[in-house]
Design an enzyme around this catalytic site. Sequence first.
Site, PDB file in Angstrom:
ATOM      1  N   GLY A   1       1.857  -6.652  -2.023  1.00  0.00           N
ATOM      2  CA  GLY A   1       2.187  -6.524  -3.390  1.00  0.00           C
ATOM      3  C   GLY A   1       3.497  -7.285  -3.068  1.00  0.00           C
ATOM      4  O   GLY A   1       4.323  -7.344  -3.485  1.00  0.00           O
TER       5      GLY A   1
ATOM      6  N   GLU B   1      -0.278   2.826   0.171  1.00  0.00           N
ATOM      7  CA  GLU B   1       0.788   3.690  -0.272  1.00  0.00           C
ATOM      8  C   GLU B   1       0.044   5.145  -0.147  1.00  0.00           C
ATOM      9  O   GLU B   1       1.502   5.974   0.204  1.00  0.00           O
ATOM     10  CB  GLU B   1       0.445   3.575  -1.645  1.00  0.00           C
ATOM     11  CG  GLU B   1       1.064   1.744  -2.101  1.00  0.00           C
ATOM     12  CD  GLU B   1       0.372   0.947  -2.481  1.00  0.00           C
ATOM     13  OE1 GLU B   1      -0.203   2.167  -4.387  1.00  0.00           O
ATOM     14  OE2 GLU B   1       0.862  -0.228  -3.041  1.00  0.00           O
TER      15      GLU B   1
ATOM     16  N   ASN C   1      -8.115  -1.756  -8.009  1.00  0.00           N
ATOM     17  CA  ASN C   1      -7.521  -1.011  -6.949  1.00  0.00           C
ATOM     18  C   ASN C   1      -6.127  -0.992  -8.021  1.00  0.00           C
ATOM     19  O   ASN C   1      -4.999  -2.101  -8.255  1.00  0.00           O
ATOM     20  CB  ASN C   1      -7.214  -1.089  -6.320  1.00  0.00           C
ATOM     21  CG  ASN C   1      -6.028   0.376  -5.534  1.00  0.00           C
ATOM     22  OD1 ASN C   1      -5.732   1.202  -6.859  1.00  0.00           O
ATOM     23  ND2 ASN C   1      -5.675  -0.041  -4.657  1.00  0.00           N
TER      24      ASN C   1
ATOM     25  N   SER D   1      -1.847  -8.874  -1.156  1.00  0.00           N
ATOM     26  CA  SER D   1      -2.215 -10.183  -2.343  1.00  0.00           C
ATOM     27  C   SER D   1      -2.896 -11.697  -2.682  1.00  0.00           C
ATOM     28  O   SER D   1      -2.249 -12.241  -2.501  1.00  0.00           O
ATOM     29  CB  SER D   1      -0.702 -11.173  -1.525  1.00  0.00           C
ATOM     30  OG  SER D   1       0.751 -10.136  -1.865  1.00  0.00           O
TER      31      SER D   1
ATOM     32  N   LYS E   1      -4.696   0.925  -9.292  1.00  0.00           N
ATOM     33  CA  LYS E   1      -2.752   2.097  -8.616  1.00  0.00           C
ATOM     34  C   LYS E   1      -2.637   2.845  -9.996  1.00  0.00           C
ATOM     35  O   LYS E   1      -3.148   2.788 -10.540  1.00  0.00           O
ATOM     36  CB  LYS E   1      -1.859   1.175  -7.869  1.00  0.00           C
ATOM     37  CG  LYS E   1      -2.111  -0.016  -7.204  1.00  0.00           C
ATOM     38  CD  LYS E   1      -1.246  -0.118  -6.078  1.00  0.00           C
ATOM     39  CE  LYS E   1      -1.982  -1.317  -4.940  1.00  0.00           C
ATOM     40  NZ  LYS E   1      -0.890  -1.894  -4.286  1.00  0.00           N
TER      41      LYS E   1
ATOM     42  N   GLU F   1      -5.964  -4.540   5.446  1.00  0.00           N
ATOM     43  CA  GLU F   1      -4.926  -4.742   4.198  1.00  0.00           C
ATOM     44  C   GLU F   1      -3.861  -4.134   4.764  1.00  0.00           C
ATOM     45  O   GLU F   1      -3.019  -3.198   4.976  1.00  0.00           O
ATOM     46  CB  GLU F   1      -4.622  -3.361   2.744  1.00  0.00           C
ATOM     47  CG  GLU F   1      -6.104  -3.275   2.039  1.00  0.00           C
ATOM     48  CD  GLU F   1      -5.645  -2.854   0.689  1.00  0.00           C
ATOM     49  OE1 GLU F   1      -5.571  -3.555  -0.321  1.00  0.00           O
ATOM     50  OE2 GLU F   1      -5.322  -1.807   0.603  1.00  0.00           O
TER      51      GLU F   1
ATOM     52  N   HIS G   1      -5.436   4.922   1.650  1.00  0.00           N
ATOM     53  CA  HIS G   1      -4.513   3.567   1.605  1.00  0.00           C
ATOM     54  C   HIS G   1      -2.694   3.622   1.941  1.00  0.00           C
ATOM     55  O   HIS G   1      -2.521   4.691   1.646  1.00  0.00           O
ATOM     56  CB  HIS G   1      -4.631   3.560  -0.345  1.00  0.00           C
ATOM     57  CG  HIS G   1      -3.885   2.021  -0.600  1.00  0.00           C
ATOM     58  ND1 HIS G   1      -2.638   1.589  -0.688  1.00  0.00           N
ATOM     59  CD2 HIS G   1      -3.809   1.075  -1.270  1.00  0.00           C
ATOM     60  CE1 HIS G   1      -2.626   0.725  -1.231  1.00  0.00           C
ATOM     61  NE2 HIS G   1      -3.529   0.137  -1.833  1.00  0.00           N
TER      62      HIS G   1
HETATM   63  P1  PGA Z   1      -1.642  -6.293  -4.008  1.00  0.00           P
HETATM   64  O1  PGA Z   1      -2.520  -4.359  -3.077  1.00  0.00           O
HETATM   65  O2  PGA Z   1      -3.292  -7.083  -4.485  1.00  0.00           O
HETATM   66  O3  PGA Z   1      -0.756  -5.619  -5.150  1.00  0.00           O
HETATM   67  O4  PGA Z   1      -1.452  -6.973  -3.089  1.00  0.00           O
HETATM   68  C1  PGA Z   1      -3.974  -4.850  -2.724  1.00  0.00           C
HETATM   69  C2  PGA Z   1      -3.841  -3.283  -2.818  1.00  0.00           C
HETATM   70  O5  PGA Z   1      -2.773  -2.428  -2.118  1.00  0.00           O
HETATM   71  O6  PGA Z   1      -4.879  -2.628  -2.759  1.00  0.00           O
END
Ligand code: PGA
Length: 249
Positions: A172, A96, A8, A212, A10, A166, A94
């Site tokens: 992140g 976000e 992903n 992460s 983003k 998640e 997601h």
């Molecule tokens: P990350 O993001 O691996 O940077 O923690 C995962 C995601 O938001 O899908």
Amino acid sequence: MQKLIIANWKMNGTVQDAIKWIAELQKRLDSILPSEVVVAPPFTALYSAQVILQETPFKLAGQNMHWESTGAFTGEVSPLFLKEAGCQYVILGHSERRSIFGETDEGINKKIITAMTLDLIPIFCIGETEMERQEGQMGFILENQIRKGLKGLHIHDISDLVIAYEPIWAIGTGLTATPSQIEETHGYIRNFLEKFYDAPMARKIRILYGGSVNENNAGVILKIKNVDGLLVGGASLDAQKFAKIVKSG
Ligand code: PGA
């Protein structure tokens, strides 16, 4: 069940970046992959990615879509555009999108229904905040997200579905959930799906972990019971690291 590993990106990556990344990934992975590999670049890079991906075993996903197929929705992306650009999957709900752009369970539900109707496989994201976990609310939050997100869908409609667990506090942040937390939560989600739907069908739903994930922890996470794959953000931007993650499956 074959594992599913998703990159992903983003809001990162130009068309040129996508072209280079795919070439690099191809160089580092054999044609027979241990897992199904899907990349979700930004919308603008999807079409160019599709042209190159045709020669590879990798698949494409959109990072979001609207629940309508056409209409007066300035700035939105139709599921039909995703299909035309070669997507087989779409990431929906997601955290976000939920926290920054105000997406609701109801809106996500409409998107999941549209995606299913148009043969796009939803990667339906769920997860709790740190405070919700500390307050012992995790089970309730996840069940609620699943119930509302899948409202109106019959189990036979959703056996293709992918759920991405998640934990919001792990996205992140470098704070990956521990193997025991992942095992417990994935088991919880699986049990809930088995109870809420028909058990054999619910076992076909792939449950991914995200938050992460990197080239050092992927191998351990992939071995955990009820972990059917990974949704990788930050570490997926580097083709070399992502290739290592795929190889650890
Ligand atoms: P990350 O993001 O691996 O940077 O923690 C995962 C995601 O938001 O899908």
